[in-house]
Design a protein around this motif. Sequence first.
Motif, PDB file in Angstrom:
ATOM      1  N   ILE A  69       0.854  -1.201   0.000  1.00  0.00           N
ATOM      2  CA  ILE A  69       0.000   0.000   0.000  1.00  0.00           C
ATOM      3  C   ILE A  69       0.888   1.250   0.000  1.00  0.00           C
ATOM      4  O   ILE A  69       2.098   1.165   0.223  1.00  0.00           O
ATOM      5  CB  ILE A  69      -0.896   0.039   1.275  1.00  0.00           C
ATOM      6  CG1 ILE A  69      -0.043  -0.243   2.525  1.00  0.00           C
ATOM      7  CG2 ILE A  69      -2.058  -0.956   1.169  1.00  0.00           C
ATOM      8  CD1 ILE A  69      -0.790  -0.161   3.834  1.00  0.00           C
ATOM      9  N   ASN A  70       0.279   2.409  -0.220  1.00  0.00           N
ATOM     10  CA  ASN A  70       1.018   3.671  -0.096  1.00  0.00           C
ATOM     11  C   ASN A  70       1.283   3.959   1.381  1.00  0.00           C
ATOM     12  O   ASN A  70       0.456   3.633   2.234  1.00  0.00           O
ATOM     13  CB  ASN A  70       0.199   4.844  -0.658  1.00  0.00           C
ATOM     14  CG  ASN A  70      -0.089   4.692  -2.143  1.00  0.00           C
ATOM     15  OD1 ASN A  70       0.554   3.906  -2.837  1.00  0.00           O
ATOM     16  ND2 ASN A  70      -1.069   5.440  -2.628  1.00  0.00           N
ATOM     17  N   GLY A  71       2.417   4.611   1.643  1.00  0.00           N
ATOM     18  CA  GLY A  71       2.676   4.986   3.031  1.00  0.00           C
ATOM     19  C   GLY A  71       4.141   5.283   3.265  1.00  0.00           C
ATOM     20  O   GLY A  71       4.902   5.508   2.314  1.00  0.00           O
ATOM     21  N   GLU A  72       4.531   5.239   4.554  1.00  0.00           N
ATOM     22  CA  GLU A  72       5.919   5.525   4.921  1.00  0.00           C
ATOM     23  C   GLU A  72       6.460   4.352   5.726  1.00  0.00           C
ATOM     24  O   GLU A  72       5.797   3.857   6.639  1.00  0.00           O
ATOM     25  CB  GLU A  72       5.968   6.811   5.769  1.00  0.00           C
ATOM     26  CG  GLU A  72       7.389   7.249   6.088  1.00  0.00           C
ATOM     27  CD  GLU A  72       7.439   8.296   7.206  1.00  0.00           C
ATOM     28  OE1 GLU A  72       6.429   8.992   7.430  1.00  0.00           O
ATOM     29  OE2 GLU A  72       8.495   8.395   7.854  1.00  0.00           O
ATOM     30  N   ILE A  73       7.671   3.936   5.364  1.00  0.00           N
ATOM     31  CA  ILE A  73       8.336   2.885   6.138  1.00  0.00           C
ATOM     32  C   ILE A  73       8.757   3.512   7.469  1.00  0.00           C
ATOM     33  O   ILE A  73       9.480   4.518   7.478  1.00  0.00           O
ATOM     34  CB  ILE A  73       9.590   2.360   5.401  1.00  0.00           C
ATOM     35  CG1 ILE A  73       9.266   1.907   3.974  1.00  0.00           C
ATOM     36  CG2 ILE A  73      10.285   1.273   6.219  1.00  0.00           C
ATOM     37  CD1 ILE A  73       8.545   0.607   3.821  1.00  0.00           C
ATOM     38  N   VAL A  74       8.322   2.943   8.583  1.00  0.00           N
ATOM     39  CA  VAL A  74       8.685   3.550   9.868  1.00  0.00           C
ATOM     40  C   VAL A  74       9.714   2.724  10.647  1.00  0.00           C
ATOM     41  O   VAL A  74      10.449   3.262  11.463  1.00  0.00           O
ATOM     42  CB  VAL A  74       7.449   3.849  10.752  1.00  0.00           C
ATOM     43  CG1 VAL A  74       6.622   4.962  10.133  1.00  0.00           C
ATOM     44  CG2 VAL A  74       6.595   2.607  10.963  1.00  0.00           C
ATOM     45  N   ALA A  75       9.771   1.427  10.374  1.00  0.00           N
ATOM     46  CA  ALA A  75      10.791   0.608  11.063  1.00  0.00           C
ATOM     47  C   ALA A  75      11.132  -0.587  10.184  1.00  0.00           C
ATOM     48  O   ALA A  75      10.308  -1.033   9.385  1.00  0.00           O
ATOM     49  CB  ALA A  75      10.260   0.123  12.409  1.00  0.00           C
ATOM     50  N   ILE A  76      12.351  -1.075  10.324  1.00  0.00           N
ATOM     51  CA  ILE A  76      12.748  -2.287   9.599  1.00  0.00           C
ATOM     52  C   ILE A  76      13.292  -3.303  10.599  1.00  0.00           C
ATOM     53  O   ILE A  76      13.727  -2.935  11.693  1.00  0.00           O
ATOM     54  CB  ILE A  76      13.808  -1.997   8.511  1.00  0.00           C
ATOM     55  CG1 ILE A  76      15.057  -1.349   9.133  1.00  0.00           C
ATOM     56  CG2 ILE A  76      13.225  -1.140   7.406  1.00  0.00           C
ATOM     57  CD1 ILE A  76      16.241  -1.327   8.194  1.00  0.00           C
ATOM     58  N   ASN A  77      13.253  -4.566  10.209  1.00  0.00           N
ATOM     59  CA  ASN A  77      13.712  -5.640  11.093  1.00  0.00           C
ATOM     60  C   ASN A  77      15.216  -5.849  10.899  1.00  0.00           C
ATOM     61  O   ASN A  77      15.642  -6.639  10.073  1.00  0.00           O
ATOM     62  CB  ASN A  77      12.941  -6.917  10.775  1.00  0.00           C
ATOM     63  CG  ASN A  77      13.254  -8.038  11.763  1.00  0.00           C
ATOM     64  OD1 ASN A  77      14.134  -7.900  12.605  1.00  0.00           O
ATOM     65  ND2 ASN A  77      12.507  -9.130  11.650  1.00  0.00           N
ATOM     66  N   GLU A  78      16.006  -5.127  11.707  1.00  0.00           N
ATOM     67  CA  GLU A  78      17.464  -5.157  11.565  1.00  0.00           C
ATOM     68  C   GLU A  78      18.031  -6.562  11.773  1.00  0.00           C
ATOM     69  O   GLU A  78      19.093  -6.898  11.245  1.00  0.00           O
ATOM     70  CB  GLU A  78      18.122  -4.209  12.584  1.00  0.00           C
ATOM     71  CG  GLU A  78      17.566  -2.797  12.617  1.00  0.00           C
ATOM     72  CD  GLU A  78      18.345  -1.836  11.732  1.00  0.00           C
ATOM     73  OE1 GLU A  78      19.197  -2.322  10.957  1.00  0.00           O
ATOM     74  OE2 GLU A  78      18.090  -0.616  11.809  1.00  0.00           O
ATOM     75  N   ALA A  79      17.325  -7.377  12.539  1.00  0.00           N
ATOM     76  CA  ALA A  79      17.842  -8.715  12.867  1.00  0.00           C
ATOM     77  C   ALA A  79      18.013  -9.579  11.624  1.00  0.00           C
ATOM     78  O   ALA A  79      18.803 -10.530  11.630  1.00  0.00           O
ATOM     79  CB  ALA A  79      16.903  -9.412  13.852  1.00  0.00           C
ATOM     80  N   LEU A  80      17.294  -9.246  10.543  1.00  0.00           N
ATOM     81  CA  LEU A  80      17.393 -10.078   9.335  1.00  0.00           C
ATOM     82  C   LEU A  80      18.759  -9.999   8.675  1.00  0.00           C
ATOM     83  O   LEU A  80      19.152 -10.904   7.939  1.00  0.00           O
ATOM     84  CB  LEU A  80      16.317  -9.672   8.320  1.00  0.00           C
ATOM     85  CG  LEU A  80      14.866  -9.936   8.729  1.00  0.00           C
ATOM     86  CD1 LEU A  80      13.928  -9.487   7.625  1.00  0.00           C
ATOM     87  CD2 LEU A  80      14.654 -11.412   9.049  1.00  0.00           C
ATOM     88  N   ALA A  81      19.503  -8.915   8.933  1.00  0.00           N
ATOM     89  CA  ALA A  81      20.829  -8.774   8.327  1.00  0.00           C
ATOM     90  C   ALA A  81      21.746  -9.911   8.750  1.00  0.00           C
ATOM     91  O   ALA A  81      22.482 -10.470   7.941  1.00  0.00           O
ATOM     92  CB  ALA A  81      21.434  -7.426   8.708  1.00  0.00           C
TER      93      ALA A  81
END
Lengths: 119, 374
Positions: free
Chosen positions: A66-78
Amino acid sequence: MKYTEDHEWLKVEGDTVIVGITDYAASQLGDVVFVELPEAGTTVEKDDEVVVIESVKAASEIVAPINGEIVAINEALADAPGSVNDDPQGAAWFFTMKPSNMSDIDGFMDEAAYKAFIA
Amino acid sequence: MTELHTTPLHQLHLDLNAKMMAFAGYDMPINYPLGVMKEHLQTREKAGLFDVSHMGQIIFSGAPVEDIALFLESLIPVNIAGLKPGRQRYGFFTNEKGGILDDLMLANRGDDIFMIVNAACKVQDIAHLKEHKPDHITMDVIEDRALLALQGPESEAVMARLIPQTQDMKFMDSRVFSYNGFEIWISRSGYTGEDGFEISVPGNEAIDFAQTLLSHDEVEMIGLGARDSLRLEAGLCLYGHDLDASTTPIEGALQWGIQKIRRKEGAREGGFLGADIILAQLDAGVEKIRVGLKPEGRAPMREGVKLFADETSAEPIGNITSGGFGPTISAPVAMGYVGTEYSAMGTQLFGDVRGKRLPVTITELPFVPANFKR
């Protein structure tokens, strides 16, 4: 939980939506070895490619549902990309976003409809 | 779309719930339920069984082996006449420009020469051979046999339970045995960097034979996905990707495959297509060369990624021809071509991955040491 035809799941939490991929999608991808996430603060439009998932076999793109703003990402996936295979509908969420219109998610499938979709 | 060919093991792949895909005109297993990562590690740690029946099996006979060898030497820049009975060697067909038409394996079996070529190239290889072949040499394209590869450290123990004499074979030995009433052609070789065997059996015996091998606890069926990651870690070329008709063996870093006897001042110098270009490159060097490439981060750099000398320059100095993730070293691995001036070990370059320049280092091949029985 809502589901898209691109095999993403969306979970509403307050005024944000958590996004990941389904068990079905993860099993189709094969062993995930790298996940490239967007930066928090990025404004995205529906169908923009926001995540790249590299499996042993190939690279796949995940689009913004959907349209919007990314507010957080899952850093643990790195450091633990393999968690996308182990727990795609839990620990291996990709990002949370603040939708431009929360009502945009209303049209997505519920669990029963998604199960029928992949059957 | 034309209908895909199937191998004698096709039904076994379906019964084992393999994920199938088209490869070189064949419906082939990309992976089994185990998945590429576990299949790869299984092969490195124990033993993996591969269906490679899509590859071309060709036998040359009808003349003394020395005559056949000299004919093949006119197309392949390798010492074939010096190959002892029971021995196998790597080689490649070249064209007039010195480019590689295909890479292959050759075995002197005493009375004939047995050749294995790539599936994707076999039609043109056969046409190429026919075009140059003298009439007194017979070429049989074997259509009624399957080809299997058993690869990994436990391969020797498993094969010995079926055919004890295989224990005495060394890397690149080739033998014919009688087994369960049929002829079985075995070479101690493979495409994974591991010890193992490549095994030709009659097509109608293939499923039973594969199931016999799979009944041993150490053995699992392995698909083409893991075959690719295994050969990449082993630094081995995939024709059509790392080698092609516009790339010479010297550019491809395969000069080790051209023995002294075929080089300048050798007893059988040249005499193959493109010899002038290839032998001159052995002296003068080349402008681009194949190298191992290790991305520094976790992002794989796949085929087609362009390589740059630094983070800003506009002109690429090379490109990746094979790349992916190496499960054994748990890191991305790649190979590709770079301008020779950038080819020194340890040189840092940058690969363009989705618009970002990510560091990558020229590295010795293989990424995983070979585990052959010499």
